[in-house]
Design a protein around this motif. Structure first.
Motif, PDB file in Angstrom:
ATOM      1  N   TYR A   1       0.815  -1.216   0.000  1.00 16.99           N
ATOM      2  CA  TYR A   1       0.000   0.000   0.000  1.00 16.99           C
ATOM      3  C   TYR A   1       0.850   1.269   0.000  1.00 16.99           C
ATOM      4  O   TYR A   1       0.359   2.349   0.318  1.00 16.99           O
ATOM      5  CB  TYR A   1      -0.966  -0.013   1.186  1.00 16.99           C
ATOM      6  N   ASP A   2       2.111   1.139  -0.344  1.00 17.40           N
ATOM      7  CA  ASP A   2       2.999   2.281  -0.571  1.00 17.40           C
ATOM      8  C   ASP A   2       3.086   3.204   0.647  1.00 17.40           C
ATOM      9  O   ASP A   2       2.935   4.417   0.548  1.00 17.40           O
ATOM     10  CB  ASP A   2       2.530   3.071  -1.794  1.00 17.40           C
ATOM     11  N   ILE A   3       3.335   2.618   1.817  1.00 22.35           N
ATOM     12  CA  ILE A   3       3.542   3.411   3.034  1.00 22.35           C
ATOM     13  C   ILE A   3       4.967   3.965   3.008  1.00 22.35           C
ATOM     14  O   ILE A   3       5.937   3.211   2.930  1.00 22.35           O
ATOM     15  CB  ILE A   3       3.318   2.551   4.296  1.00 22.35           C
ATOM     16  N   GLN A   4       5.081   5.280   3.101  1.00 26.95           N
ATOM     17  CA  GLN A   4       6.388   5.924   3.006  1.00 26.95           C
ATOM     18  C   GLN A   4       6.942   6.356   4.356  1.00 26.95           C
ATOM     19  O   GLN A   4       8.106   6.724   4.464  1.00 26.95           O
ATOM     20  CB  GLN A   4       6.279   7.131   2.067  1.00 26.95           C
ATOM     21  N   ARG A   5       6.075   6.331   5.376  1.00 24.74           N
ATOM     22  CA  ARG A   5       6.531   6.703   6.718  1.00 24.74           C
ATOM     23  C   ARG A   5       5.806   5.806   7.717  1.00 24.74           C
ATOM     24  O   ARG A   5       4.580   5.651   7.646  1.00 24.74           O
ATOM     25  CB  ARG A   5       6.224   8.171   6.995  1.00 24.74           C
ATOM     26  N   PHE A   6       6.560   5.213   8.635  1.00 23.32           N
ATOM     27  CA  PHE A   6       5.985   4.256   9.592  1.00 23.32           C
ATOM     28  C   PHE A   6       6.349   4.684  11.015  1.00 23.32           C
ATOM     29  O   PHE A   6       7.517   4.953  11.313  1.00 23.32           O
ATOM     30  CB  PHE A   6       6.525   2.852   9.325  1.00 23.32           C
ATOM     31  N   ILE A   7       5.336   4.745  11.876  1.00 27.75           N
ATOM     32  CA  ILE A   7       5.562   5.073  13.281  1.00 27.75           C
ATOM     33  C   ILE A   7       4.928   3.965  14.113  1.00 27.75           C
ATOM     34  O   ILE A   7       3.705   3.766  14.062  1.00 27.75           O
ATOM     35  CB  ILE A   7       4.955   6.445  13.641  1.00 27.75           C
ATOM     36  N   GLY A   8       5.727   3.224  14.834  1.00 28.77           N
ATOM     37  CA  GLY A   8       5.260   2.080  15.602  1.00 28.77           C
ATOM     38  C   GLY A   8       5.188   2.381  17.088  1.00 28.77           C
ATOM     39  O   GLY A   8       6.092   3.020  17.643  1.00 28.77           O
ATOM     40  N   ILE A   9       4.118   1.889  17.738  1.00 38.07           N
ATOM     41  CA  ILE A   9       3.906   2.138  19.159  1.00 38.07           C
ATOM     42  C   ILE A   9       3.705   0.807  19.870  1.00 38.07           C
ATOM     43  O   ILE A   9       2.841   0.014  19.477  1.00 38.07           O
ATOM     44  CB  ILE A   9       2.653   3.013  19.409  1.00 38.07           C
ATOM     45  N   GLY A  10       4.498   0.570  20.903  1.00 33.90           N
ATOM     46  CA  GLY A  10       4.283  -0.627  21.708  1.00 33.90           C
ATOM     47  C   GLY A  10       5.544  -1.459  21.864  1.00 33.90           C
ATOM     48  O   GLY A  10       6.506  -1.351  21.095  1.00 33.90           O
ATOM     49  N   GLU A  11       5.517  -2.323  22.845  1.00 38.19           N
ATOM     50  CA  GLU A  11       6.676  -3.144  23.183  1.00 38.19           C
ATOM     51  C   GLU A  11       7.053  -4.099  22.055  1.00 38.19           C
ATOM     52  O   GLU A  11       8.228  -4.233  21.707  1.00 38.19           O
ATOM     53  CB  GLU A  11       6.347  -3.937  24.455  1.00 38.19           C
ATOM     54  N   HIS A  12       6.045  -4.759  21.446  1.00 38.79           N
ATOM     55  CA  HIS A  12       6.348  -5.754  20.410  1.00 38.79           C
ATOM     56  C   HIS A  12       6.928  -5.107  19.161  1.00 38.79           C
ATOM     57  O   HIS A  12       7.875  -5.637  18.564  1.00 38.79           O
ATOM     58  CB  HIS A  12       5.083  -6.535  20.056  1.00 38.79           C
ATOM     59  N   LEU A  13       6.366  -3.981  18.750  1.00 37.86           N
ATOM     60  CA  LEU A  13       6.887  -3.304  17.568  1.00 37.86           C
ATOM     61  C   LEU A  13       8.310  -2.801  17.801  1.00 37.86           C
ATOM     62  O   LEU A  13       9.148  -2.833  16.895  1.00 37.86           O
ATOM     63  CB  LEU A  13       5.968  -2.143  17.176  1.00 37.86           C
ATOM     64  N   ASN A  14       8.580  -2.339  19.012  1.00 41.52           N
ATOM     65  CA  ASN A  14       9.939  -1.894  19.314  1.00 41.52           C
ATOM     66  C   ASN A  14      10.941  -3.036  19.190  1.00 41.52           C
ATOM     67  O   ASN A  14      12.069  -2.847  18.736  1.00 41.52           O
ATOM     68  CB  ASN A  14       9.991  -1.279  20.712  1.00 41.52           C
ATOM     69  N   LYS A  15      10.521  -4.227  19.582  1.00 40.48           N
ATOM     70  CA  LYS A  15      11.401  -5.392  19.486  1.00 40.48           C
ATOM     71  C   LYS A  15      11.511  -5.910  18.052  1.00 40.48           C
ATOM     72  O   LYS A  15      12.436  -6.653  17.746  1.00 40.48           O
ATOM     73  CB  LYS A  15      10.884  -6.504  20.395  1.00 40.48           C
ATOM     74  N   SER A  16      10.553  -5.524  17.220  1.00 40.52           N
ATOM     75  CA  SER A  16      10.511  -6.049  15.843  1.00 40.52           C
ATOM     76  C   SER A  16      10.868  -4.986  14.815  1.00 40.52           C
ATOM     77  O   SER A  16      10.464  -5.081  13.653  1.00 40.52           O
ATOM     78  CB  SER A  16       9.122  -6.616  15.550  1.00 40.52           C
TER      79      SER A  16
END
Length: 815
Positions: free
Chosen positions: A376-391
């Motif tokens: 889906y052509d995501i050009q900027r990603f902001i992740g929130i949470g413990e699992h995303l930080n580890k991944s």
């Protein structure tokens, strides 16, 4: 009257009620309501009994712990151990009173609601259908759905959803389905089950006593479980032993083998999820005895729409899409798909919380998230949470940031270390992450007044009008005048997604704006000017040509135009509106001019306006117009040597003159939930709700006056006056001044006092419970727009189109 649980007889008059109520805010008919006092996380249901009693409710179901029934002398109480269980028991009893009613029940991990709504659209012409409202598929929602059944219904369609083991048997007993439909199996609510096999088995309990079971045979887990059931299996899929075997599927075509016969169907979309949903509907219709020719005609009118999504204007020229409902891979894909429908040329940003699904292997999960970001052509990603930080390493988006908590994200935005500008932002988070607090920071802070547009209602109304059309009749939707107040771009994107054939705008610049925002649907310009021919040519817009002078101006333009592609135009014939258009006595002159430029133009369509389609007193006049139009178009086509699209019906005409649909109809005000004939109003849903808030409250003494000109006089008794944030600059007409206009405050009508001001209006809220900041409804479901129009002796069109562009538009979708 008081009964304990050991004495309850569901045949008594107590249970003779039209409505079962669990949410006091949704009270509509007190004398026909039974209130079940269910306990929530923060409040007990019994907390609302006094208020409901004062509003007229006289029947209550409570637990044995409730000790205050004696206070309500005119009320009847049923006491029991568990009010939810009693709700389920009485609706089970109600269902058994209609044993002969065929009921389709739908379960699965995804698409229950959309398949239900599609089936309703497909079958409603032949059955009196009762169905689940919205996404009512839970332990509470199913009983409320089934209670709607009455003797007029000939088919039921109900969803059934579970979130943990040992829930489905209750729903199966309540629904008592005769036909079961298993949509699919996925990862939603995975944490509550030991395995997918356990989840399939639990969902499968819905079908234990079904006569017929429908599913995709390619889902091996589902197929294995369904083979253990006694019901007749009607399946579809690539498997050679499927009832409907898919031989070939390319683009919008699918070739199906049924017994020894082959059938080709046209499916109006190509994504896998929508195709699966459509095939479920095809199989249900096949099982109900529809021919493949009829199935093809009906299925071709459908299009899916994501739900529970809200689009708003964001800060710094951003577009904000909010989805806080759930957060699994399926929900993320739906939200990204909705983002893809909004085709503004803006970079795409995804703000995502941890996915709350599965128990292990986060790497595999977030690798799939990354695949969706790429797709889906995501050009900027902001992740929130413990699992995303580890991944983090699994997310390959070049521009990416991670925060451990929502609070940390909000602090970054507040401090200015995280900045957004000129981008489309999808805010997708599970409820526990409270992303609504992030949305507050990212949403553009403008006028407190807003116009809410329910895109689900838009689609519902579109589908209703489509259901009135013959299979080959096209539909043009008018999006002029800001789409009747609802906003051109957003409305046009929804309509394009649902495959309308044409859009109609008033001026060329409106069409250009739509083209620049990704609209590819053919567009007709109703009131073009000769100086815009070049612009329309460049943007593939079709001008309405309505007199000889304009046609000759077009001839002059084309004499210097080197473009070899014929210029598409539409002609307007005046058959009795006497506004614009060629008269019958001008036909020879028209034909002579057309003949001179026949190699330079292509007449794609011809139309007329009916002057009185919304009033039966003008029926004969309208029929005369239609007859004249047919005569004139026959002459035109003979002159041109080819057929053109012919259209003469507006929203009112679609309902009143089904035999005059011709090749296309024009849908305008009907799309917005207003049926001007008042013949089919109950079949439509209101699209727009205009809201504002209370800015200040004053207590005024007798003799004091309110507003400009001192027109609002406080007489005799003290009054409680609220100032609300809407005025005539927002589209709230000054004719609503001095008690003519009324608004809704906390469910009650409040009259306008004094004159409506430019930016504000004062209302009388004496005797009402209200505070600063409370919501005020100007028009919507509680106060129909038709009533406002009647109050000031105008038409709903004027009310809708008067809503100022400074009023914020909020677009949302529900279940």
């Amino acid at each position: 009257m008081t009964q304990s649980s050991t004495q309850i007889d569901f045949n008594t008059d107590f249970w003779n009620a039209k409505y079962l109520l669990i949410d006091s805010r949704l009270l509509t008919a007190p004398s026909q309501t039974i209130f079940f006092a269910l306990n929530g996380r923060k409040r007990e249901g019994t907390d609302f009994i006094e208020d409901l009693y004062n509003k007229g409710v006289r029947k209550f179901v409570v637990t044995d712990a409730f000790e205050h029934g004696y206070k309500y002398k005119e009320a009847s109480f049923i006491y029991c151990d568990d009010t939810l269980k009693k709700l389920q028991e009485v609706t089970t009893f109600h269902r058994q009173k209609f044993k002969s009613l065929p009921v389709i029940s739908i379960t699965g991990s995804n698409a229950k609601t959309i398949v239900k709504e599609w089936l309703y659209t497909l079958l409603d012409a032949d059955y009196n259908v009762v169905k689940s409202p919205k996404s009512y598929n839970s332990q509470i929602g199913v009983p409320l759905s089934v209670w709607q059944i009455n003797k007029k219904h000939t088919l039921g369609i109900f969803e059934a959803g579970i979130s943990q083991p040992n829930e489905m048997k209750n729903l199966a007993d309540i629904i008592s389905p005769t036909i079961g439909l298993f949509t699919n199996i996925g990862s939603a609510h995975d944490k509550q089950f030991d395995s997918l096999e356990q989840k399939v088995k639990e969902k499968g309990l819905l079908f234990d006593h079904c006569k017929d079971i429908i599913y995709c045979k390619d889902h091996e887990l589902i197929d294995h479980e369904m083979q253990l059931k006694n019901g007749n299996k009607i399946t579809w899929g690539k498997a050679t032993d499927a009832t409907l075997q898919i031989i070939e599927h390319t683009a919008h075509k699918v070739l199906i083998k049924e017994k020894s016969n082959s059938h080709e169907l046209t499916i109006p979309f190509s994504d896998a999820a929508s195709f699966e949903n459509a095939m479920h509907c095809v199989t249900v219709m096949y099982h109900l005895g529809y021919s493949f020719e009829e199935i093809d005609a009906r299925i071709n009118r459908l299009k899916s729409i994501p739900m529970r999504l809200e689009r708003k204007e964001g800060i710094n020229n951003t577009v904000l899409i909010n989805d806080f409902y759930n957060n699994d891979l399926g929900g993320l894909q739906i939200a990204l798909g909705f983002m893809g429908q909004n085709q503004e040329q803006l970079p795409r940003t995804l703000i995502l919380s941890d996915l709350l699904q599965g128990k292990d292997n986060n790497d595999a999960l977030y690798q799939k998230v990354n695949e969706l970001c790429e797709e889906y052509d995501i050009q900027r990603f902001i992740g929130i949470g413990e699992h995303l930080n580890k991944s983090q390493n699994n997310i390959k988006v070049e521009n990416k940031e991670f925060y451990k908590t929502t609070a940390a994200l909000r602090n970054a935005i507040k401090k200015g270390t995280l900045v957004f500008s000129k981008e489309m932002i999808l805010l997708k988070g599970a409820r526990k992450f409270e992303f609504e607090k992030v949305a507050v920071l990212l949403q553009r802070k403008i006028h407190s007044t807003q116009l809410e547009i329910n895109l689900d209602a838009v689609v519902h109304n579109l589908m209703f009008y489509r259901s009135l059309l013959k299979p080959k009749t096209k539909i043009m939707v008018m999006v002029k005048a800001l789409g009747y107040g609802s906003g051109k771009h957003e409305l046009a994107h929804t309509l394009q997604y649902h495959l309308v054939d044409y859009l109609g705008v008033a001026f060329a610049d409106e069409g250009v704006e739509l083209r620049e925002n990704g609209i590819r649907t053919p567009i007709m310009v109703l009131t073009p000017s000769p100086d815009s021919f070049e612009t329309m040519r460049m943007h593939d817009l079709e001008p309405e040509i309505y007199n000889i002078e304009m046609l000759q101006a077009l001839e002059d333009y084309l004499s210097e135009d080197a473009n070899e592609k014929p210029f598409a135009i539409q002609l307007n014939f005046d058959t009795g509106m006497h506004r614009l258009g060629f008269n019958e006595d001008e036909m020879d002159l028209l034909f002579n001019t057309l003949n001179r430029i026949k190699n330079k133009i292509k007449v794609t369509g011809v139309f007329t306006h009916l002057a009185g389609a919304d009033e039966d007193i003008h029926d004969q006049y309208s029929k005369n117009q239609i007859a004249l139009f047919k005569k004139m178009t026959k002459q035109l086509e003979a002159q041109l040597g080819y057929s053109v699209i012919k259209h003469c019906l507006n929203s009112a005409g679609i309902v009143r003159y089904p035999d005059a649909q011709m090749n296309m109809v024009r849908l305008g005000i009907g799309l917005h939930g207003v049926e001007v004939n008042d013949l089919k109003q109950e079949d439509l849903q209101p699209v727009s709700t205009l809201k504002t808030v209370i800015a200040q409250i004053k207590h005024m003494k007798p003799g004091e006056t309110v507003g400009y000109g001192r027109k609002g006089v406080v007489e005799q008794k003290e009054k409680k006056i609220a100032t609300i944030g809407i005025g005539y600059a927002d589209g709230f007409n000054r004719k609503f001044s001095n008690g003519i206009g009324k608004v809704i405050v906390n469910g009650k009508q409040a009259p306008v006092i004094g004159n409506v001001c430019m930016d504000m209006t004062m209302i009388d809220i004496t005797g009402m419970k209200a505070e600063v900041g409370d919501e005020v409804v100007i028009f919507g479901k509680e106060r129909p727009i038709t009533q406002l129009a009647k109050d000031i002796e105008t038409i709903p069109y004027e009310i809708l189109t008067s809503v100022s562009s400074r009023v914020k538009r909020v677009y949302y979708m529900e279940g």
